[in-house]
Design a protein around this motif. Structure first.
Motif, short mmCIF file in Angstrom:
data_model
loop_
_atom_site.label_atom_id
_atom_site.label_comp_id
_atom_site.label_asym_id
_atom_site.label_seq_id
_atom_site.Cartn_x
_atom_site.Cartn_y
_atom_site.Cartn_z
N MET A 85 1.00 -1.06 0.01
CA MET A 85 -0.06 -0.02 -0.16
C MET A 85 0.88 1.26 -0.04
O MET A 85 0.52 2.23 -0.66
CB MET A 85 -0.95 -0.02 1.09
N GLN A 86 2.06 1.24 0.49
CA GLN A 86 2.95 2.30 0.81
C GLN A 86 3.48 2.67 -0.50
O GLN A 86 3.57 3.74 -1.05
CB GLN A 86 3.97 2.21 1.94
N GLU A 133 3.15 6.00 -2.84
CA GLU A 133 4.32 6.78 -3.21
C GLU A 133 4.31 6.75 -4.79
O GLU A 133 4.62 7.91 -5.37
CB GLU A 133 5.54 6.10 -2.82
N GLU A 134 3.83 5.67 -5.61
CA GLU A 134 3.89 5.99 -7.11
C GLU A 134 2.72 6.78 -7.53
O GLU A 134 2.76 7.71 -8.50
CB GLU A 134 3.42 4.37 -7.51
N GLY A 135 1.74 6.76 -6.67
CA GLY A 135 0.48 7.82 -6.89
C GLY A 135 0.87 9.08 -6.81
O GLY A 135 0.57 10.12 -7.88
N ARG A 136 1.64 9.54 -5.92
CA ARG A 136 2.23 10.76 -5.63
C ARG A 136 3.29 11.40 -6.69
O ARG A 136 3.46 12.35 -7.15
CB ARG A 136 2.96 10.97 -4.12
N ALA A 137 4.15 10.10 -6.85
CA ALA A 137 5.04 10.43 -8.27
C ALA A 137 4.61 10.95 -9.42
O ALA A 137 4.60 11.86 -10.12
CB ALA A 137 6.18 9.52 -8.17
#
Length: 61
Positions: free
Chosen positions: A5-6, A10-14
């Motif tokens: 999930m983390q 992180e991928e979504g934020r990037a």
């Protein structure tokens, strides 16, 4: 499971940051096109491809 999930977060934020930068570059290129700046200058400052700039130019005509 928490690690997965983390990583997804992180991928979504990037991805969001990348999309934001692309929107900024597109907006800059559109402004420069409206000001009739040379395409070489638009490429230099927006870092968009000549093809993308030509597409944008068609939108504002």
């Amino acid at each position: 499971m928490c690690e997965i999930m983390q990583n997804l977060q992180e991928e979504g934020r990037a991805e969001g940051r990348l999309e934001g930068r692309l929107e900024e570059r597109t907006s800059l290129a559109l402004d420069m096109l409206r000001d009739k700046k040379p395409i070489e200058e638009i490429i230099k400052y927006s870092r968009l491809t000549p093809e993308r700039i030509k597409e944008l130019a068609k939108q504002i005509r």
